[in-house]
Scaffold this motif. Structure first.
Motif, PDB file in Angstrom:
ATOM      1  N   GLY A  16       0.885  -1.505  -0.013  1.00  0.00           N
ATOM      2  CA  GLY A  16       0.220  -0.033   0.161  1.00  0.00           C
ATOM      3  C   GLY A  16       0.829   1.218  -0.002  1.00  0.00           C
ATOM      4  N   PRO A  17       0.380   2.406  -0.064  1.00  0.00           N
ATOM      5  CA  PRO A  17       1.003   3.748   0.157  1.00  0.00           C
ATOM      6  C   PRO A  17       1.516   3.953   1.230  1.00  0.00           C
ATOM      7  N   SER A  18       2.901   4.555   1.517  1.00  0.00           N
ATOM      8  CA  SER A  18       3.346   4.860   2.642  1.00  0.00           C
ATOM      9  C   SER A  18       2.972   6.115   3.259  1.00  0.00           C
ATOM     10  N   PRO A  19       2.972   5.989   4.679  1.00  0.00           N
ATOM     11  CA  PRO A  19       2.483   7.210   5.215  1.00  0.00           C
ATOM     12  C   PRO A  19       3.600   8.520   4.944  1.00  0.00           C
ATOM     13  N   PRO A  20       3.220   9.708   5.543  1.00  0.00           N
ATOM     14  CA  PRO A  20       4.280  10.587   5.319  1.00  0.00           C
ATOM     15  C   PRO A  20       5.508  10.366   6.261  1.00  0.00           C
ATOM     16  N   VAL A  21       6.571  10.844   5.296  1.00  0.00           N
ATOM     17  CA  VAL A  21       7.871  10.800   6.116  1.00  0.00           C
ATOM     18  C   VAL A  21       7.934  11.582   7.430  1.00  0.00           C
TER      19      VAL A  21
ATOM     20  N   HIS B 219      -1.699  -1.579   9.209  1.00  0.00           N
ATOM     21  CA  HIS B 219      -1.861  -2.017   7.868  1.00  0.00           C
ATOM     22  C   HIS B 219      -0.660  -2.112   7.003  1.00  0.00           C
ATOM     23  N   LEU B 220       0.602  -1.554   7.535  1.00  0.00           N
ATOM     24  CA  LEU B 220       1.806  -1.847   6.962  1.00  0.00           C
ATOM     25  C   LEU B 220       2.677  -2.518   7.578  1.00  0.00           C
ATOM     26  N   GLN B 221       2.195  -3.535   8.828  1.00  0.00           N
ATOM     27  CA  GLN B 221       3.317  -4.105   9.305  1.00  0.00           C
ATOM     28  C   GLN B 221       3.626  -5.544   8.393  1.00  0.00           C
ATOM     29  N   LEU B 222       4.715  -5.788   8.452  1.00  0.00           N
ATOM     30  CA  LEU B 222       5.113  -6.792   7.624  1.00  0.00           C
ATOM     31  C   LEU B 222       4.566  -8.239   8.246  1.00  0.00           C
ATOM     32  N   GLU B 223       4.600  -8.494   9.452  1.00  0.00           N
ATOM     33  CA  GLU B 223       4.063  -9.491  10.043  1.00  0.00           C
ATOM     34  C   GLU B 223       2.592  -9.620  10.494  1.00  0.00           C
ATOM     35  N   LYS B 224       1.872 -10.353   9.943  1.00  0.00           N
ATOM     36  CA  LYS B 224       0.212 -10.271  10.821  1.00  0.00           C
ATOM     37  C   LYS B 224       0.315 -11.206  11.852  1.00  0.00           C
ATOM     38  N   PRO B 225      -0.312 -10.978  12.586  1.00  0.00           N
ATOM     39  CA  PRO B 225      -0.545 -12.080  14.053  1.00  0.00           C
ATOM     40  C   PRO B 225      -1.392 -13.119  13.496  1.00  0.00           C
ATOM     41  N   ASN B 226      -1.312 -14.213  13.776  1.00  0.00           N
ATOM     42  CA  ASN B 226      -2.350 -15.324  13.790  1.00  0.00           C
ATOM     43  C   ASN B 226      -2.541 -15.342  12.026  1.00  0.00           C
ATOM     44  N   THR B 227      -1.367 -15.354  11.519  1.00  0.00           N
ATOM     45  CA  THR B 227      -1.649 -15.820  10.006  1.00  0.00           C
ATOM     46  C   THR B 227      -0.689 -17.077   9.580  1.00  0.00           C
ATOM     47  N   MET B 228      -0.319 -17.707  10.625  1.00  0.00           N
ATOM     48  CA  MET B 228       0.483 -18.886  10.172  1.00  0.00           C
ATOM     49  C   MET B 228      -0.237 -20.027   9.736  1.00  0.00           C
ATOM     50  N   GLN B 229       0.376 -20.612   8.737  1.00  0.00           N
ATOM     51  CA  GLN B 229      -0.856 -21.762   7.922  1.00  0.00           C
ATOM     52  C   GLN B 229       0.285 -22.810   7.978  1.00  0.00           C
ATOM     53  N   HIS B 230      -0.367 -23.945   8.320  1.00  0.00           N
ATOM     54  CA  HIS B 230       0.134 -25.186   8.397  1.00  0.00           C
ATOM     55  C   HIS B 230      -0.421 -26.002   7.400  1.00  0.00           C
ATOM     56  N   GLY B 231       0.657 -26.949   6.602  1.00  0.00           N
ATOM     57  CA  GLY B 231       0.364 -27.707   5.610  1.00  0.00           C
ATOM     58  C   GLY B 231      -0.650 -28.666   5.946  1.00  0.00           C
ATOM     59  N   ARG B 232      -1.559 -28.998   4.832  1.00  0.00           N
ATOM     60  CA  ARG B 232      -2.521 -30.079   5.144  1.00  0.00           C
ATOM     61  C   ARG B 232      -2.166 -30.962   4.458  1.00  0.00           C
TER      62      ARG B 232
END
Length: 131
Positions: free
Chosen positions: A82-87, A103-116
């Motif tokens: 997404g667009p960056s906030p002002p410097v 909304h700019l964080q690289l790691e989102k909590p609870n989005t870890m996916q395990h293989g099926r």
């Protein structure tokens, strides 16, 4: 060569030249004697290369479909930027200025996916095979 730190001793240029000539003669004599001593290695290397090429042509191994490589997924499909906030105006504000916005964080909590899928199930092995 003479050490530039030692200026008290005179430099004998003739002696230095004789040493250099001896080094050059030794290198030339070694280069001339190498084919007689070690030349068989070049022939063995050529034979090995020709033999390995014949074997590669004779044996064609095709991987099963589950082990074949998959084409890479394009990054645009997985990553949305997404667009960056002002410097910030100050250098202190630069520290973590992008990560402060959720909304700019690289790691989102609870989005870890395990293989099926399971390797044991794909191979048809019983679950007790892995201990």
């Amino acid at each position: 060569m003479a050490d530039p730190q030692r200026t008290s001793e005179p430099i004998n240029f003739v002696h230095q030249d004789e040493i250099w000539k001896a080094h050059v003669k030794l290198e030339k004599d070694s280069a001339d004697a190498w084919p007689n001593k070690w030349g068989f290695l070049t022939e063995a290397s050529k034979e090995y290369k020709m033999e390995s090429e014949k074997l590669k042509k004779a044996v064609k191994v095709e991987l099963p479909p589950n082990l074949a490589s998959q084409p890479p997924t394009p990054p645009e499909k997985c990553i949305q930027v997404g667009p960056s906030p002002p410097v910030p105006q100050t250098t202190q504000g630069l520290i973590g200025w992008r990560s402060a916005h959720s909304h700019l964080q690289l790691e989102k909590p609870n989005t870890m996916q395990h293989g099926r899928r399971s390797l044991l199930k794909e191979l048809g092995w019983p679950l007790e095979a892995c201990c």
